[in-house]
Design an enzyme around this catalytic site. Structure first.
Site, PDB file in Angstrom:
ATOM      1  N   LEU A  98       0.870  -1.167   0.000  1.00  0.00           N
ATOM      2  CA  LEU A  98       0.000   0.000   0.000  1.00  0.00           C
ATOM      3  C   LEU A  98       0.905   1.214   0.000  1.00  0.00           C
ATOM      4  CD1 LEU A  98      -2.787  -0.784   2.657  1.00  0.00           C
ATOM      5  CD2 LEU A  98      -3.080  -0.635   0.185  1.00  0.00           C
ATOM      6  N   ASP A  99       0.514   2.271  -0.706  1.00  0.00           N
ATOM      7  CA  ASP A  99       1.302   3.494  -0.682  1.00  0.00           C
ATOM      8  C   ASP A  99       1.467   3.976   0.756  1.00  0.00           C
ATOM      9  OD1 ASP A  99       1.383   3.488  -3.444  1.00  0.00           O
ATOM     10  OD2 ASP A  99      -0.421   4.709  -3.623  1.00  0.00           O
ATOM     11  N   LYS A 100       2.533   4.709   0.992  1.00  0.00           N
ATOM     12  CA  LYS A 100       2.842   5.168   2.349  1.00  0.00           C
ATOM     13  C   LYS A 100       1.674   5.922   2.976  1.00  0.00           C
ATOM     14  CE  LYS A 100       6.385   7.706   4.943  1.00  0.00           C
ATOM     15  NZ  LYS A 100       7.658   8.455   4.854  1.00  0.00           N
TER      16      LYS A 100
END
Length: 232
Positions: A98-100
């Site tokens: 998942l993106d940060k």
């Protein structure tokens, strides 16, 4: 057992990463550099970059409700990595990413065989998200998202059309979307195509596994039924 599978099944890393280590000649078997075609036997001693590889007695499968600001990597050199955050006593690693700044459901395991299968099929699995944007959504916006969007890929300098997908409005600024692709920052790029900016993004489901009421920053083990569904 083939060498890359032996390394991944120990929980040290995914099978794909094990293949990279073998190619880089960082894998030794009984003190000698090993090749991809090597099959590990009971008496063999395997090392990756100086770390001994041992088989874990029990496989671990869990989900985390990832908070924003945590990076989905097992690399200890990255500050705020997901492994340091969860601080589990045994070696595990995230499945996918998942993106940060994105929150929600992320799977973690020590079963490299499962990781390999899940990553191989990633573009065919349903992943459901709840998305909040910076301005009022319209019926046209919802319809355009669901029909597929031409998004620009700066790496390839070309456009990719996203697959048609279900999109359901929840309120004036929030909608639910289900993807079967795993393009980089896909939802944010889809929204940006229509001059919308994502202000909050949460993944709430992967295949049959739902985030449910799991609180932000908390984790739980998968149930036997959920594990069976992953292996099916």
């Amino acid at each position: 057992m083939r060498l890359n599978q032996y390394i991944s099944s120990s929980g040290f890393c995914s099978r794909r990463q094990a293949e990279r280590y073998i190619t880089a000649e960082k894998v030794l078997v009984n003190g000698k550099i090993a090749s991809h075609v090597y099959f590990v036997e009971d008496h063999d001693y395997v090392e990756v970059g100086g770390h001994p590889i041992t088989q874990t007695a029990q496989n671990i499968y869990m989900i985390l409700n990832k908070p924003s600001g945590i990076t989905c990597t097992a690399s200890p050199t990255i500050a705020g990595n997901i492994i340091d955050f969860i601080s589990y006593p045994e070696r595990i690693f995230p499945v996918g990413r998942l993106d940060k700044e994105t929150e929600g459901l992320i799977l973690l395991t020590n079963d490299g065989t499962i990781v390999n299968e899940l990553m191989k099929d990633e573009n065919h699995q349903e992943k459901e998200y709840v998305v909040t944007v910076d301005k009022k959504i319209t019926n046209t916006f919802i319809e355009d998202l669901s029909n597929g969007v031409d998004i620009y890929n700066p790496r390839t300098k070309s456009y990719t059309t996203t697959n048609p997908c279900p999109v359901t409005p929840l309120d004036d600024f929030t909608f639910r979307i289900t993807l079967t692709q795993g393009l980089n920052r896909q939802i944010r790029r889809m929204c940006r195509r229509f001059q919308y900016t994502v202000t909050h993004l949460q993944r709430v489901r992967i295949k049959h596994i739902e985030l449910g009421s799991l609180e932000r920053g908390q984790w739980r083990y998968l149930t036997e039924e959920e594990i069976a569904g992953l292996k099916r």
